[in-house]
Design a protein around this motif. Structure first.
Motif, mmCIF file in Angstrom:
data_model
loop_
_atom_site.group_PDB
_atom_site.id
_atom_site.type_symbol
_atom_site.label_atom_id
_atom_site.label_comp_id
_atom_site.label_asym_id
_atom_site.label_seq_id
_atom_site.Cartn_x
_atom_site.Cartn_y
_atom_site.Cartn_z
ATOM 1 N N HIS A 117 -1.359 54.049 4.528
ATOM 2 C CA HIS A 117 -0.639 54.995 5.159
ATOM 3 C C HIS A 117 -1.494 55.776 6.200
ATOM 4 C CE1 HIS A 117 3.103 54.567 2.337
ATOM 5 N NE2 HIS A 117 2.969 53.403 3.161
ATOM 6 N N LYS A 118 -2.579 55.878 5.773
ATOM 7 C CA LYS A 118 -3.429 56.837 6.763
ATOM 8 C C LYS A 118 -3.975 55.977 7.834
ATOM 9 C CE LYS A 118 -4.291 60.919 4.449
ATOM 10 N NZ LYS A 118 -4.247 62.288 4.903
ATOM 11 N N ALA A 119 -3.956 54.801 7.628
ATOM 12 C CA ALA A 119 -4.643 53.821 8.640
ATOM 13 C C ALA A 119 -3.200 53.349 9.520
ATOM 14 C CB ALA A 119 -5.396 52.715 7.888
ATOM 15 N N GLY A 120 -2.141 53.589 9.276
ATOM 16 C CA GLY A 120 -0.851 53.084 9.842
ATOM 17 C C GLY A 120 -0.570 51.705 9.380
ATOM 18 N N LEU A 121 -0.850 51.371 8.253
ATOM 19 C CA LEU A 121 -0.462 50.085 7.830
ATOM 20 C C LEU A 121 0.566 50.256 6.441
ATOM 21 C CD1 LEU A 121 -4.233 48.689 6.799
ATOM 22 C CD2 LEU A 121 -2.819 48.206 8.924
ATOM 23 N N THR A 122 1.555 49.242 6.628
ATOM 24 C CA THR A 122 2.313 49.150 5.776
ATOM 25 C C THR A 122 1.826 48.199 4.229
ATOM 26 O OG1 THR A 122 3.447 47.026 6.472
ATOM 27 C CG2 THR A 122 4.726 49.367 7.147
ATOM 28 N N VAL A 123 2.491 48.519 3.334
ATOM 29 C CA VAL A 123 2.118 47.831 1.943
ATOM 30 C C VAL A 123 3.324 47.240 1.177
ATOM 31 C CG1 VAL A 123 0.766 48.318 -0.188
ATOM 32 C CG2 VAL A 123 0.232 49.892 1.810
ATOM 33 N N THR A 124 3.031 46.058 0.734
ATOM 34 C CA THR A 124 3.970 45.372 -0.086
ATOM 35 C C THR A 124 3.362 45.108 -1.633
ATOM 36 O OG1 THR A 124 4.976 44.239 1.989
ATOM 37 C CG2 THR A 124 5.316 43.045 -0.122
ATOM 38 N N GLY A 125 4.081 45.502 -2.412
ATOM 39 C CA GLY A 125 3.686 45.257 -3.861
ATOM 40 C C GLY A 125 4.400 43.953 -4.342
ATOM 41 N N LEU A 126 3.497 42.907 -4.867
ATOM 42 C CA LEU A 126 3.880 41.744 -5.059
ATOM 43 C C LEU A 126 3.879 41.466 -6.716
ATOM 44 C CD1 LEU A 126 2.125 39.449 -2.344
ATOM 45 C CD2 LEU A 126 4.681 40.523 -2.607
ATOM 46 N N ILE A 127 4.869 41.318 -7.333
ATOM 47 C CA ILE A 127 4.737 41.291 -8.952
ATOM 48 C C ILE A 127 5.146 39.781 -9.480
ATOM 49 C CG2 ILE A 127 5.748 42.219 -11.176
ATOM 50 C CD1 ILE A 127 6.487 44.600 -9.186
ATOM 51 N N ASP B 234 -12.739 48.542 5.994
ATOM 52 C CA ASP B 234 -13.557 48.880 7.119
ATOM 53 C C ASP B 234 -14.023 47.473 7.333
ATOM 54 O OD1 ASP B 234 -13.257 51.581 7.415
ATOM 55 O OD2 ASP B 234 -14.921 52.193 6.363
ATOM 56 N N GLU B 235 -14.442 46.597 6.480
ATOM 57 C CA GLU B 235 -14.983 45.231 6.602
ATOM 58 C C GLU B 235 -13.871 44.214 6.963
ATOM 59 O OE1 GLU B 235 -17.842 41.991 4.374
ATOM 60 O OE2 GLU B 235 -17.216 43.946 3.344
ATOM 61 N N ALA B 236 -12.750 44.150 5.992
ATOM 62 C CA ALA B 236 -11.740 43.261 6.264
ATOM 63 C C ALA B 236 -10.967 43.408 7.665
ATOM 64 C CB ALA B 236 -10.815 43.334 5.216
ATOM 65 N N GLN B 237 -10.808 44.782 8.125
ATOM 66 C CA GLN B 237 -10.016 45.191 9.332
ATOM 67 C C GLN B 237 -8.592 44.565 9.090
ATOM 68 O OE1 GLN B 237 -10.757 47.180 12.163
ATOM 69 N NE2 GLN B 237 -12.508 47.530 10.553
ATOM 70 N N PRO B 238 -7.743 44.919 8.133
ATOM 71 C CA PRO B 238 -6.398 44.379 7.909
ATOM 72 C C PRO B 238 -5.523 45.053 9.042
ATOM 73 C CG PRO B 238 -6.767 46.115 6.648
ATOM 74 C CD PRO B 238 -8.106 45.971 7.093
ATOM 75 N N GLU B 239 -4.458 44.330 9.666
ATOM 76 C CA GLU B 239 -3.733 44.736 10.754
ATOM 77 C C GLU B 239 -2.237 44.566 10.562
ATOM 78 O OE1 GLU B 239 -4.424 42.031 14.194
ATOM 79 O OE2 GLU B 239 -6.606 42.607 14.438
ATOM 80 N N GLY B 240 -1.520 45.589 10.585
ATOM 81 C CA GLY B 240 0.076 45.520 10.226
ATOM 82 C C GLY B 240 0.462 45.809 8.850
ATOM 83 N N ARG B 241 -0.183 45.040 7.951
ATOM 84 C CA ARG B 241 0.610 45.097 6.616
ATOM 85 C C ARG B 241 -0.795 44.603 5.902
ATOM 86 N NH1 ARG B 241 3.538 41.350 3.362
ATOM 87 N NH2 ARG B 241 3.135 39.476 4.879
ATOM 88 N N VAL B 242 -0.679 45.100 4.480
ATOM 89 C CA VAL B 242 -1.489 44.545 3.379
ATOM 90 C C VAL B 242 -0.620 44.445 2.227
ATOM 91 C CG1 VAL B 242 -3.565 45.604 4.231
ATOM 92 C CG2 VAL B 242 -2.077 46.680 2.420
#
Length: 313
Positions: A43-53, A13-21
């Motif tokens: 996914h609820k907010a319509g964003l995609t998620v990338t895992g970085l290891i 809510d504060e960061a307002q990410p767009e598209g992908r996190v």
């Protein structure tokens, strides 16, 4: 798990990410629980998620550990998973070198997206204690910020016990990093020796209290930084500072102005001693010579202004 999802949602809510996190994942309980919650919320907010290891390649079998974490992330439903092998070298000891390599790899792979980090309330308490013990000043004692682009830390109010319980509820077995039990590392001794002793002596609540102290101090620092930014704008002329604008200021504000100024003119690795010596050109002026600074620079006072130039120029 509900608490962790709520923490992620509040930060979004504060960061307002767009598209992908992106989520940085070690395979431990904190980062796995964060990845699960971030995927649900994103996914609820319509964003995609990338895992970085990040594979630091410091332990035998580290590639297998990274591959196992990647499999767990795929099971959790992340949209993309990447393993980032790095080389750990350079000054400052193993911890510092590994941190530099890790953050550089994460920043590059995120490519402008927010990177979620799994630092918990317990990590925040350890950071505050480290700052206190080293006398690093209020900014260090204020701990880690929830948002520090590109880094986002949703779990700073969440205890480590919650991430462990979340993994158990999800049926995930986290990786136990051997370095987290190695007493060669200062943070490990704080975690296993100092904090438990403080909790015992002060009858509990120390970890939460340290995290609250950090949050309160960050509010104070933000106010001082705003005052200093205004003062810097008033005092700055080209690459010089007007003495008359700075001398009436409280020391905490004045030194912030000096730090900003010296950093912008190219002074590297400023210490508190450098700042105080430069501040004496304002607060204890009696015609003294210039102040030698890192990078071959010297700060001087002349004709009502502070200047910073190359030595011998």
């Amino acid at each position: 798990m509900a608490d962790i999802r709520r923490a992620v949602r509040d930060l979004f809510d504060e960061a307002q990410p767009e598209g992908r996190v992106a989520v940085a994942v070690s395979g431990g309980a904190d980062s796995l629980a964060l990845a699960a919650a971030a995927t649900y919320v994103s996914h609820k907010a319509g964003l995609t998620v990338t895992g970085l290891i990040v594979d630091h390649r410091l332990q035998t079998g580290s590639a297998d550990t990274a591959a196992r974490a990647a499999e767990q992330l795929a099971t959790l439903g992340l949209d993309d998973v990447r393993v980032l092998p790095v080389t750990v070298d350079g000054k400052g000891g193993l911890e510092a070198a590994a941190r530099r390599a890790r953050y550089a790899a994460l920043r590059a792979a995120a490519d402008g997206a927010w990177v979620l980090l799994g630092h918990t309330r317990d990590d925040q308490a350890e950071t505050v204690l480290l700052g206190l013990g080293r006398g690093s000043g209020p900014r260090s004692i204020a701990g880690m910020r929830p948002l520090d682009r590109p880094w986002a830390r949703p779990l700073l109010t969440i205890p480590r016990t919650a991430t462990q319980a979340a993994c158990q509820a999800l049926g995930i077995t986290p990786w136990q990093d051997p370095h987290n039990a190695d007493p060669r590392f200062t943070r490990v001794r704080l975690r296993h020796e100092v904090l438990p002793l403080l909790e015992d002596v002060l009858q509990g609540g120390v970890t939460a209290a340290l995290a609250r102290t950090a949050a309160q101090l960050r509010d104070d620092l933000a106010a001082l930084d705003d005052l200093a930014a205004d003062a810097h704008a008033r005092a700055s002329t080209d690459d010089e500072l007007e003495v008359a604008e700075l001398t009436p200021l409280p020391p905490a504000v004045r030194r912030r102005v000096l730090r900003t100024w010296l950093t912008r003119v190219g002074t590297p690795e400023l210490t508190d001693a450098h700042l105080r010596a430069t501040d004496a050109l304002l607060s204890d002026w009696h015609g003294q010579r210039g102040i030698a600074l890192p990078g071959g620079l010297v700060a001087r006072r002349a004709h009502g202004r502070l200047t910073c130039t190359r030595l011998n120029s």
